[in-house]
Design an enzyme around this catalytic site. Structure first.
Site, PDB file in Angstrom:
ATOM      1  N   GLY A 680       0.802  -1.216   0.000  1.00 29.48           N
ATOM      2  CA  GLY A 680       0.000   0.000   0.000  1.00 29.48           C
ATOM      3  C   GLY A 680       0.832   1.260   0.000  1.00 29.48           C
ATOM      4  O   GLY A 680       0.504   2.245  -0.696  1.00 29.48           O
ATOM      5  N   HIS A 953      -6.756  -0.805   5.042  1.00 25.43           N
ATOM      6  CA  HIS A 953      -5.420  -1.363   4.860  1.00 25.43           C
ATOM      7  C   HIS A 953      -5.212  -1.486   3.346  1.00 25.43           C
ATOM      8  O   HIS A 953      -5.626  -2.471   2.726  1.00 25.43           O
ATOM      9  CB  HIS A 953      -5.295  -2.733   5.518  1.00 25.43           C
ATOM     10  CG  HIS A 953      -5.450  -2.697   7.016  1.00 25.43           C
ATOM     11  ND1 HIS A 953      -4.717  -1.862   7.819  1.00 25.43           N
ATOM     12  CD2 HIS A 953      -6.263  -3.408   7.846  1.00 25.43           C
ATOM     13  CE1 HIS A 953      -5.053  -2.058   9.089  1.00 25.43           C
ATOM     14  NE2 HIS A 953      -6.006  -2.986   9.134  1.00 25.43           N
ATOM     15  N   THR A 954      -4.601  -0.484   2.754  1.00 28.25           N
ATOM     16  CA  THR A 954      -4.460  -0.477   1.291  1.00 28.25           C
ATOM     17  C   THR A 954      -3.549  -1.588   0.786  1.00 28.25           C
ATOM     18  O   THR A 954      -3.640  -1.972  -0.372  1.00 28.25           O
ATOM     19  CB  THR A 954      -3.902   0.877   0.820  1.00 28.25           C
ATOM     20  OG1 THR A 954      -2.665   1.148   1.492  1.00 28.25           O
ATOM     21  CG2 THR A 954      -4.881   1.993   1.132  1.00 28.25           C
ATOM     22  N   CYS A 955      -2.676  -2.097   1.667  1.00 30.76           N
ATOM     23  CA  CYS A 955      -1.801  -3.202   1.240  1.00 30.76           C
ATOM     24  C   CYS A 955      -2.607  -4.451   0.923  1.00 30.76           C
ATOM     25  O   CYS A 955      -2.192  -5.281   0.102  1.00 30.76           O
ATOM     26  CB  CYS A 955      -0.778  -3.512   2.329  1.00 30.76           C
ATOM     27  SG  CYS A 955       0.266  -2.118   2.794  1.00 30.76           S
ATOM     28  N   PHE A 956      -3.741  -4.610   1.613  1.00 30.25           N
ATOM     29  CA  PHE A 956      -4.522  -5.850   1.482  1.00 30.25           C
ATOM     30  C   PHE A 956      -5.938  -5.594   0.973  1.00 30.25           C
ATOM     31  O   PHE A 956      -6.770  -6.496   0.993  1.00 30.25           O
ATOM     32  CB  PHE A 956      -4.585  -6.569   2.825  1.00 30.25           C
ATOM     33  CG  PHE A 956      -3.238  -6.764   3.463  1.00 30.25           C
ATOM     34  CD1 PHE A 956      -2.364  -7.721   2.982  1.00 30.25           C
ATOM     35  CD2 PHE A 956      -2.834  -5.966   4.521  1.00 30.25           C
ATOM     36  CE1 PHE A 956      -1.119  -7.897   3.565  1.00 30.25           C
ATOM     37  CE2 PHE A 956      -1.595  -6.136   5.111  1.00 30.25           C
ATOM     38  CZ  PHE A 956      -0.719  -7.101   4.622  1.00 30.25           C
TER      39      PHE A 956
END
Length: 987
Positions: A680, A953-956
Site C-alpha cells: 500500500g 489497509h491499502t496493502c490488502f
C-alpha cells in the site's frame, strides 16, 4: 503423441515402446528415424496379420485377433483401416506362435519398395492400388492363396485394393477368384463428384460415391491431385497447369506428363504404374529425412526443407508463395451438396476417411507440399459450415485430428499454409477461429485438471497460431515495417550517447541486452517476416483469439514453471523436451492471465535476489566492512516535501552501483510515518511521484491540450539521466504490479517494443494534425502547390509556447509539397515529431525502463495496447463487478441491510467520488487489468456505532467499516474519510 511443446516429435509412437521395444531401437542405443519408421511399419503389419490370420492360439481372448473368433469378416480395405486404428490406440498385440508367423499363408504388408522389388522374383501375387479386377482374378487363379498387400507411405488405405472379400478365408489353401468390385478412384473434382452424386441419387444407392470418397479422402497422394483449379479435363490441361505454376521442383508424375506418357495403351499403363513404384524410392528416402524431424525440437523445424523442394532445384522459397491449386469455389459447392443431403453414410465415410488421412500425416510425415494441399481442402470443409447437426458432427470429430496433423508440420510448411489461408480463405478465417475456440473450450471443460497436457488443446492452439498470423497477413499491413532494426537502434544509441556522454551516468546498453530468450523466439513470425504490431486494423480483432475458459483454468503458476523449465533446457543445450507452455502462445491468453504470468516472474526474481543477498550477509557475518553488505530489498526512504529529489537520488545511487538491485522487491518508507510497506505504501509513493514528475511545471514532459496526453519535452531543463530515472520508475511500477496514472499516447508503448513512430501514430498523438496531413495525402489535384502552399519547412511550439522552425530537408523552405513528394513530406514530418525531435530523451527513458524489465517476459506476452493497460489499468469502471467480487468478515454478509445501504450509497456517488473510494481502499484510483471483478475487496466490521471514520489497509484491500446507527451517518462518515485521507499510521 500429445503434441505438446517442442518435444512432440520425440515422444514414443503408439505401441512402439510397449509392443515392440526391440524394433524401436538397439540395446543401449538411441532409436534412429529409420528404425522408428521400421517399427511403425512392423507394428501395422502385425495388427493386419492379427486381424486377418490370428495368432494361432485357439484359446485366444483378444477381441482384435482372428483366432478368438470375435473379429467380423472384413475386406482388406477394412482390415487395413482397422489395423491403423489399433496402432493409433496402442491396442493389445498377441504373441504369435512360430508356425503362425512362418506360415506361407500369412498376409504380409510391405512398403512400396518392398512390393516392387519382390514382385519380380516371387510367385506371390501382388495387388496394388492400380491393379484392375481382371489382373487380380488372373493372378489369384495361378498362384497360391498368399496375398501381399502393398502399403505405400504416407497412407495405408490408399494402397489397399477396395476389393469386397468379406467372407473369404485368406489362409485357406484353395484360391478362388476375387469378387469384382468398383475400380479404385485416383482423383476427384467438383464437377465429377457432383455428377456422381446425382447418378447415385437417381439409382437410390450411394455405394459408388462413398467408395470414391473413401479412396480419395483417405489418401494424401490422391487427395493432393484432387479439386485442382481447372475448367478443362486434366489430361488436356496438365501442361498448361504446370506452366501456369511458379517455378518450382517438378515431381516425377509431372515430368511424365510433359513427356506425353498419358497416351500409352492399357497394357503399358500397368507397366508404367509398376515402374512408378520403384521410382518412388527416392521420394521415400526424402520422406525418411522428414521423419528425422521427430528427433528435433520444434524450434528448429524451420531448418527442415519441404519435401517437394528436394526433387529439383528452385531458387524460390516455397514459404513465400501463397499460391494454391485448390478449387475452393467448387469445393464449397461440394460441401453444401454433401452435408445437405439426407444420407448420413456419405458424411460418415467422409469423416472416417479424413480422420485416417490426418492420422497418417501426424505419424509418418509425408511430402509436406501435398499435405498442405490436403489440409486446405479438409480445413475448408470443416469450417465452411452452416451449423447443422451434420456439419457440427463432422467438425467435432475431424477438426482435432486435422490440427494434430497441421501441428506436426515444420515451420516453413506452417508459414506456407498461413499465406494460403490469408490469400485465398480470408472469408473463412473467422469461422476457423470460432471452431478452434469452441474445441478448446470443450476440451477445457472436459479436462480442467490436466488441460496443459491435453494433446488436442495443444495441437489446436498451435493451429490457432497459424490462423493468427494468417489473419495478420490478410489485414492491411504497415509496409515497410515500422520495426526499428537492431543496427539502427545501435547507431541511434551511439549517436545520441556521443552528444551527451557526460550525462550518461549508467553503465547499461539497452540494445545489447537480451530481451527474449532464444527458445522463446517466434519461428513462425520470423518465417513470415510479419508481426501483430505491423497490423493496425486486423481482419479479425485480436481480442477474439483470447480463450476465456482456458485462461481461467490454466493455473498459471504451473504454466510458468513449464516456461522456466524450457528456458533451463535451452540454456544447457537440451534439444528434447516434453514440456509445453502457453506463455509461448500468448495471443490466446487474456491480459489478466498474462498479468499473473508477469507477477510470478517478478516474484521469482525478487525471491532470487533476496536469497542471494541473505546468503551474502550470512557469508560475510563477523567480518569487517559490514556497511557494504547488500540489502535483501530495494528500500527508498523519502520525505513527502522532497519526494522527487529523494526518490531520484536514491534510484540513481542504486542504478550506478548495482543495477541488478532494481529487480529486488521495492520497499518505501515515508519519513516520520509509521506505515509498514506491504504494498500500500508503494502504491501511494508511485501515485505521488507520477503526479509531480508529469507536472508540466517540472519541465520534463508537456501536456498536449487536444488529447491531454503527456509527451517528451524536446528542450528539457534536465539532462538525459533524469529521463533514465523516470524510465526506471515506470519499469518498477510494472515490476511491482502497481498501476500508474500516466497518459501516454500509444506510440510510446510501440516505441518501447522496438518500433518507430509513423504517420498512423499521429491519429492519437494529434488528431487535428493527422486529419490535415490525411487530407493532403488524399488530394489528387495537380494544383496542390497552390492549394496547400506548404514547403518542407515546418514549425511547432516548445514548452514555453514559442514557435520553433525546422527544415525537413536541406533548403526545405524553398521546396514546395506537390503530388510527387507529398508522401515523403508526410513521412518526414511524422518521423521528426515522433522520433527525431525527442530521440535523446526517449532513448534515455527506454534505457531506464529496460534496466528493470529486460529479463522479464514482458515483450513475449504483451502487445503495445496491452502494455498500456498494464501500466494505466483498465478503462472499464463497473462498481457492480466490484460489489459482486467483494467478501465480508466480522459479522457483515451480502444480505445485511447495512451492507446493502453501503452499496446503494456507493452506486449513487459521482465518478470522482468513486475514484476516491477506490484509492482510499486499494491505494490506487486505477482499475486493474481485467476490470473491477479482478479486485478482491474485503469489508470487515470495525466495532459498533461510534464517531470514528472508516479506515483501510491499502496493502490488502481491506475496508474497516464501523456499524453506524443510520444510513445518513454512514454516508457522512464515508464521504469525509475518502475526501480527507492522507498519510499512513498504525492502528
Amino acid at each position: 503423441m500429445s503434441g505438446g511443446g517442442g518435444g512432440e516429435e520425440d515422444q514414443h509412437l503408439p505401441g512402439v515402446s510397449s509392443a515392440s521395444g526391440s524394433a524401436a531401437g538397439t540395446a543401449g542405443g538411441r532409436a534412429t528415424p529409420e528404425m522408428k519408421r521400421s517399427a511403425v511399419r512392423s507394428l501395422i503389419q502385425r495388427y493386419f496379420h492379427q486381424l486377418q490370420s490370428g495368432c494361432g492360439n485357439a484359446q485366444c481372448s483378444n477381441a482384435n485377433c482372428a483366432s478368438s473368433g470375435k473379429v467380423a469378416p472384413m475386406t482388406p480395405n477394412e482390415v487395413a483401416a482397422r489395423a491403423l486404428q489399433l496402432f493409433s490406440q496402442d491396442a493389445q498385440l498377441c504373441e504369435a506362435s512360430t508356425s503362425a508367423t512362418s506360415s506361407p499363408q500369412d498376409v504380409d504388408m510391405l512398403s512400396p519398395n518392398d512390393s516392387s522389388s519382390s514382385s519380380s522374383g516371387s510367385s506371390t501375387s501382388t495387388i496394388t492400388s492400380a491393379s484392375t479386377t481382371t489382373t487380380t482374378s488372373r493372378q489369384s487363379q495361378s498362384t497360391p492363396a498368399a496375398v501381399v498387400v502393398a502399403v505405400s507411405s504416407p497412407n495405408l488405405v490408399q494402397s489397399v485394393p477396395p476389393l469386397d472379400l468379406a467372407g473369404a478365408e485368406p489362409s485357406s489353401g484353395d484360391s478362388e477368384p476375387c469378387t469384382p468390385t468398383l475400380p479404385p478412384v485416383q482423383s476427384l473434382d467438383a464437377n465429377s463428384l457432383m455428377a456422381l452424386y446425382e447418378q447415385c441419387r437417381a439409382a437410390d444407392s450411394y455405394d459408388r460415391i462413398c467408395h470414391a470418397i473413401g479412396d480419395v479422402f483417405s489418401s494424401v497422394d490422391r487427395l493432393s491431385k484432387s479439386f485442382i483449379r481447372s475448367a478443362e479435363p486434366a489430361a488436356s490441361s496438365s501442361l498448361q497447369e504446370l506452366l501456369a505454376n511458379p517455378p518450382e521442383a517438378l515431381n516425377k508424375e509431372q515430368l511424365r506428363t510433359l513427356e506425353g506418357e498419358h497416351d500409352k495403351d492399357e497394357d503399358s499403363t500397368q507397366q508404367e504404374e509398376e515402374q512408378s513404384e520403384s521410382a518412388e524410392v527416392t521420394a521415400n528416402a526424402t520422406a525418411a529425412a522428414d521423419v528425422e524431424s521427430e528427433a528435433e525440437p520444434e524450434e528448429e523445424d524451420d531448418d527442415v526443407p519441404m519435401a517437394h523442394t528436394t526433387e529439383g532445384t528452385s531458387d524460390e522459397d516455397p514459404t513465400q508463395s501463397s499460391d494454391t491449386l485448390v478449387d475452393l469455389s467448387g469445393l464449397r459447392r461440394v460441401q453444401r451438396l454433401l452435408f445437405g443431403c439426407q444420407t448420413r453414410a456419405i458424411t460418415d465415410k467422409l469423416t472416417s476417411s479424413v480422420i485416417q488421412l490426418a492420422d497418417w500425416v501426424h505419424y509418418l510425415r509425408p511430402d509436406w507440399e501435398k499435405v498442405i494441399h490436403c489440409l486446405v481442402i479438409c480445413f475448408d470443409l470443416a469450417t465452411n459450415t452452416n451449423n447443422s447437426v451434420v456439419d457440427m458432427d463432422y467438425l467435432d470429430r475431424v477438426l482435432p485430428k486435422l490440427c494434430h496433423a497441421a501441428a506436426a508440420m515444420p515451420v516453413p510448411a506452417q508459414a506456407r499454409l498461413a499465406r494460403i489461408w490469408a490469400a485465398h480463405c480470408a472469408d473463412q478465417l473467422h469461422s476457423l477461429v470460432a471452431a478452434c475456440q469452441q474445441q478448446i473450450t470443450l476440451q477445457v471443460l472436459l479436462d480442467e485438471e490436466s488441460m496443459r497436457e491435453n494433446g488436442s488443446i495443444i495441437s489446436i492452439t498451435k493451429v490457432l497460431k497459424i490462423v493468427f498470423y494468417a489473419n495478420i497477413l490478410a489485414s492491411e499491413l504497415e509496409r515497410p515495417s515500422c520495426r526499428a532494426p537492431l543496427e539502427d537502434r545501435t547507431e541511434a544509441a551511439t549517436a545520441s550517447g556521443s552528444a551527451a556522454v557526460e550525462d550518461d551516468l549508467f553503465a547499461y546498453n539497452s540494445v545489447l541486452q537480451p530481451h527474449m530468450p532464444k527458445f522463446a523466439e517466434d519461428q513462425l513470425e520470423k518465417a513470415l517476416q510479419v508481426s501483430a504490431i505491423d497490423c493496425r486494423k486486423p481482419l479479425i480483432p485480436l481480442e477474439e483469439f483470447y480463450n476465456e475458459a482456458l485462461s481461467e483454468n490454466i493455473q498459471m503458476h504451473h504454466d510458468y514453471l513449464s516456461y522456466k523449465t524450457l528456458a533451463l533446457e535451452s540454456e544447457i543445450g537440451s534439444g528434447h523436451t516434453n514440456y509445453f507452455s502457453f506463455m509461448l502462445y500468448a495471443f490466446i491468453l487474456t491480459p489478466s492471465t498474462k498479468v499473473d504470468a508477469l507477477y510470478y516472474d517478478s516474484r521469482m526474481r525478487m525471491y532470487s535476489e533476496r536469497y542471494t543477498s541473505l546468503y551474502s550477509i550470512l557469508n560475510n557475518f563477523g567480518q569487517e566492512g559490514q556497511d557494504g553488505t547488500p540489502r535483501p530489498d530495494l528500500k527508498l526512504t523519502v520525505r513527502r516535501d522532497q519526494l522527487i529529489n529523494d526518490a531520484l537520488i536514491g534510484l540513481e545511487m542504486v542504478a550506478m552501483s548495482n543495477p541488478k538491485d532494481l529487480k529486488k522487491q521495492l520497499v518505501v518508507e515515508f519519513v516520520g510515518e509509521q506505515g509498514i510497506d506491504e504494498g500500500g505504501v508503494s502504491k501511494e509513493f508511485f501515485q505521488l511521484i507520477v503526479e509531480e514528475i508529469f507536472n508540466p511545471a517540472f519541465g520534463m514532459f508537456i501536456q498536449q491540450e487536444e488529447t491531454n496526453n503527456m509527451w517528451f519535452n524536446a528542450t528539457p531543463f534536465e539532462n538525459g539521466a533524469q529521463f533514465t530515472l523516470i524510465g526506471i520508475i515506470i519499469g518498477l511500477a510494472i515490476y511491482n504490479n502497481v498501476i500508474l496514472a500516466v497518459n501516454f499516447p500509444m506510440v510510446v508503448y510501440r516505441k518501447l517494443m522496438g518500433y518507430c513512430g509513423t504517420f498512423a501514430d499521429l491519429s492519437d498523438w494529434s488528431p487535428t494534425l493527422h486529419k490535415s496531413l490525411k487530407a493532403m495525402m488524399d488530394y489528387q489535384g495537380q494544383d496542390m502547390e497552390e492549394v496547400f502552399d506548404q514547403t518542407f519547412k515546418i514549425s511547432y511550439s516548445d514548452v514555453f509556447g514559442d514557435m520553433v522552425e525546422h527544415e525537413l530537408v536541406p533548403n526545405g523552405k524553398d521546396v514546395l509539397v506537390g503530388q510527387h513528394n507529398k508522401e515523403l513530406f508526410v513521412n518526414l514530418y511524422s518521423d521528426f515529431l515522433l522520433n527525431t525531435n525527442i530521440q535523446q530523451q526517449f532513448n534515455a527513458f527506454r534505457k531506464g525502463f529496460e534496466m528493470v524489465t529486460d529479463e522479464s517476459p514482458l515483450k513475449l506476452l504483451f502487445r503495445p495496447e496491452e502494455i498500456e493497460m498494464l501500466v494505466c489499468g483498465s478503462r472499464e469502471f463497473d462498481f457492480v463487478e466490484l460489489e459482486n467480487s467483494t467478501v465480508y468478515e466480522g459479522g457483515y454478509t451480502e444480505e445485511s441491510q447495512y451492507i446493502q445501504d453501503f452499496w446503494s450509497i456507493v452506486h449513487a456517488m459521482p465518478n470522482e467520488a468513486k475514484h476516491k473510494l477506490l484509492e482510499f481502499t486499494t491505494g490506487s484510483a486505477r482499475v486493474p487489468v481485467g476490470g473491477l471483478k479482478c479486485l478482491r475487496l474485503l469489508i470487515t466490521r470495525h466495532g459498533p456505532d461510534s464517531d470514528r471514520l472508516p479506515t483501510s489497509h491499502t496493502c490488502f484491500n481491506v475496508l474497516l467499516l464501523p456499524e453506524y446507527s443510520s444510513r445518513d451517518k454512514l454516508e457522512e462518515r464515508l464521504m469525509k474519510a475518502i475526501n480527507y485521507s492522507k498519510g499512513f499510521g498504525m492502528l
